[in-house]
Design a protein around this motif. Structure first.
Motif, PDB file in Angstrom:
ATOM      1  N   ARG A 161       1.002  -1.192  -0.168  1.00 22.63           N
ATOM      2  CA  ARG A 161      -0.019   0.006   0.132  1.00 22.63           C
ATOM      3  C   ARG A 161       0.857   1.280  -0.099  1.00 22.63           C
ATOM      4  NH1 ARG A 161      -5.547  -1.170   2.284  1.00 22.63           N
ATOM      5  NH2 ARG A 161      -5.421  -3.635   2.446  1.00 22.63           N
ATOM      6  N   SER A 162       0.362   2.050  -0.661  1.00 28.24           N
ATOM      7  CA  SER A 162       1.211   3.591  -1.069  1.00 28.24           C
ATOM      8  C   SER A 162       0.647   4.714  -0.230  1.00 28.24           C
ATOM      9  CB  SER A 162       1.456   3.797  -2.477  1.00 28.24           C
ATOM     10  OG  SER A 162       2.000   5.030  -2.615  1.00 28.24           O
ATOM     11  N   ALA A 163       1.353   5.379   0.582  1.00 27.27           N
ATOM     12  CA  ALA A 163       0.638   6.659   1.038  1.00 27.27           C
ATOM     13  C   ALA A 163       0.684   7.717   0.004  1.00 27.27           C
ATOM     14  CB  ALA A 163       1.747   7.163   2.164  1.00 27.27           C
ATOM     15  N   LEU A 164       0.841   7.679  -1.215  1.00 22.43           N
ATOM     16  CA  LEU A 164       1.022   8.813  -2.013  1.00 22.43           C
ATOM     17  C   LEU A 164       0.012   8.335  -3.318  1.00 22.43           C
ATOM     18  CD1 LEU A 164       4.585  10.275  -2.543  1.00 22.43           C
ATOM     19  CD2 LEU A 164       2.682  10.920  -0.939  1.00 22.43           C
ATOM     20  N   ALA A 165      -0.940   9.325  -3.496  1.00 24.03           N
ATOM     21  CA  ALA A 165      -1.815   8.926  -4.664  1.00 24.03           C
ATOM     22  C   ALA A 165      -1.023   8.855  -6.005  1.00 24.03           C
ATOM     23  CB  ALA A 165      -2.854  10.166  -4.784  1.00 24.03           C
ATOM     24  N   GLY A 166      -1.330   7.748  -6.947  1.00 23.44           N
ATOM     25  CA  GLY A 166      -0.448   7.821  -8.008  1.00 23.44           C
ATOM     26  C   GLY A 166       0.641   7.242  -8.204  1.00 23.44           C
ATOM     27  N   VAL A 167       1.014   6.523  -6.844  1.00 22.03           N
ATOM     28  CA  VAL A 167       2.363   5.911  -6.796  1.00 22.03           C
ATOM     29  C   VAL A 167       1.886   4.510  -6.203  1.00 22.03           C
ATOM     30  CG1 VAL A 167       4.429   5.884  -5.520  1.00 22.03           C
ATOM     31  CG2 VAL A 167       3.357   7.881  -5.994  1.00 22.03           C
ATOM     32  N   GLU A 168       2.599   3.342  -6.810  1.00 17.19           N
ATOM     33  CA  GLU A 168       2.554   2.142  -6.561  1.00 17.19           C
ATOM     34  C   GLU A 168       3.801   1.632  -6.235  1.00 17.19           C
ATOM     35  OE1 GLU A 168      -0.968   1.237 -10.126  1.00 17.19           O
ATOM     36  OE2 GLU A 168       1.176   0.136  -9.822  1.00 17.19           O
ATOM     37  N   ALA A 169       3.780   0.753  -5.098  1.00 24.31           N
ATOM     38  CA  ALA A 169       5.344   0.361  -4.511  1.00 24.31           C
ATOM     39  C   ALA A 169       4.974  -1.520  -4.463  1.00 24.31           C
ATOM     40  CB  ALA A 169       5.182   0.722  -3.106  1.00 24.31           C
ATOM     41  N   VAL A 170       6.194  -1.994  -5.019  1.00 22.09           N
ATOM     42  CA  VAL A 170       6.354  -3.558  -5.285  1.00 22.09           C
ATOM     43  C   VAL A 170       7.705  -3.683  -4.756  1.00 22.09           C
ATOM     44  CG1 VAL A 170       6.398  -5.137  -7.012  1.00 22.09           C
ATOM     45  CG2 VAL A 170       4.889  -3.439  -7.247  1.00 22.09           C
ATOM     46  N   GLU A 171       7.836  -4.970  -4.193  1.00 21.83           N
ATOM     47  CA  GLU A 171       8.959  -5.618  -3.530  1.00 21.83           C
ATOM     48  C   GLU A 171       8.946  -7.047  -4.439  1.00 21.83           C
ATOM     49  OE1 GLU A 171      10.134  -4.443   0.821  1.00 21.83           O
ATOM     50  OE2 GLU A 171       8.628  -6.031   0.427  1.00 21.83           O
ATOM     51  N   ALA A 172      10.455  -7.249  -4.983  1.00 24.66           N
ATOM     52  CA  ALA A 172      10.179  -8.660  -5.547  1.00 24.66           C
ATOM     53  C   ALA A 172      11.735  -9.483  -5.227  1.00 24.66           C
ATOM     54  CB  ALA A 172      10.269  -8.264  -7.049  1.00 24.66           C
ATOM     55  N   GLU A 173      11.591 -10.602  -5.178  1.00 16.39           N
ATOM     56  CA  GLU A 173      12.723 -11.528  -5.030  1.00 16.39           C
ATOM     57  C   GLU A 173      12.217 -12.721  -5.917  1.00 16.39           C
ATOM     58  OE1 GLU A 173      15.364 -14.224  -1.834  1.00 16.39           O
ATOM     59  OE2 GLU A 173      13.584 -12.956  -1.072  1.00 16.39           O
TER      60      GLU A 173
END
Length: 268
Positions: A10-22
């Motif tokens: 979940r992102s605190a900024l509108a229009g911003v997406e956050a992903v973690e990957a391994e």
């Protein structure tokens, strides 16, 4: 065996997406509608970007521009990264402010940036954006502005992407104008004024994707937007032109690594 894990945060900024990957996953050629700025945290990868072949390793910043065709494969067993995807208006708007009255850059010039200070700034921003209810809005804005300034100001030997010929733009526009419509090589040939073979070869050379691959990419962009708006997955698949939810899911995973269900979870 390397892990294959993707997390949509979940992102605190509108229009911003956050992903973690391994993951050891090798991505097909694909595009994003957004700007992407990320950080390789372990391992290394090679990729063909719109700005040439590149390799990135732990500590490197990786970037992608909107609609830039790219792929990605691990060097070794796998790699890990964190990445933020920004709505284009966010980055272009900040770029104009940074230029202090100038036009500002419309693209990030480098696909890989080796700069410890920028990497540290990205890590701080990522943690702030994904900090949940405790996220500090002012801090996020400051960190975002600084990151965009840093990646846009990086200088060097980056080459501009070549212009797409007018004939191929006409064929591409036929798809862009209605990605849900059935289209044939004959349609693209008629629109571009080229033979079917010429339009197939020219389209792939100019865009990095065959016409069919470009059409599928356009449809998965529609699906991604509908899912983010809360549309049920089966309905999103139908509305974006896929045969069924399974077909949409296969394409989504192949291009983005994570499933539509995981993606949807970040917007609940």
């Amino acid at each position: 065996m390397a892990k294959n894990q993707f997390r949509m945060l979940r992102s605190a900024l509108a229009g911003v997406e956050a992903v973690e990957a391994e993951t050891p996953h090798s991505f097909d050629r694909h595009t994003h509608e957004q700007f992407g700025i990320g950080l390789i945290s372990a391992g290394a990868q090679s990729s063909l970007s719109g700005r040439g072949m590149v390799e990135a390793e732990a500590g490197d910043i990786i970037t992608v521009n909107p609609n830039e065709v790219h792929d990605g494969a691990p060097i070794g067993e796998g790699r890990s990264w964190r990445i933020l995807y920004f709505a284009p208006a966010i980055v272009t708007g900040l770029s104009q402010k940074i230029s202090e009255g100038g036009a500002g850059r419309s693209e990030i010039p480098h696909p890989v940036i080796r700069n410890a200070a920028i990497a540290a700034g990205f890590e701080t921003l990522f943690c702030a954006v994904t900090g949940g209810a405790a996220a500090d809005g002012l801090l996020c804005e400051e960190l975002l502005l600084q990151l965009v300034a840093d990646v846009m100001r990086e200088r060097g030997g980056a080459e501009e992407r070549p212009l797409v010929p007018a004939s191929i733009r006409a064929a591409r526009n036929l798809i862009d104008d209605d990605p849900l419509a059935a289209v044939s090589l004959a349609d693209l040939s008629r629109e571009s004024g080229l033979s079917r073979f010429q339009v197939l070869r020219g389209f792939a050379k100019a865009t990095g994707l065959t016409p069919h691959a470009y059409l599928v990419q356009a449809r998965i962009h529609i699906a991604r937007r509908l899912i983010a708006q809360g549309m049920p997955l089966a309905e999103a698949a139908f509305a974006s032109g896929f045969a069924d939810q399974s077909h949409m899911t296969r394409v989504f995973v192949r291009k983005y690594g994570l499933s539509p269900r995981l993606y949807a979870g970040a917007f609940v």
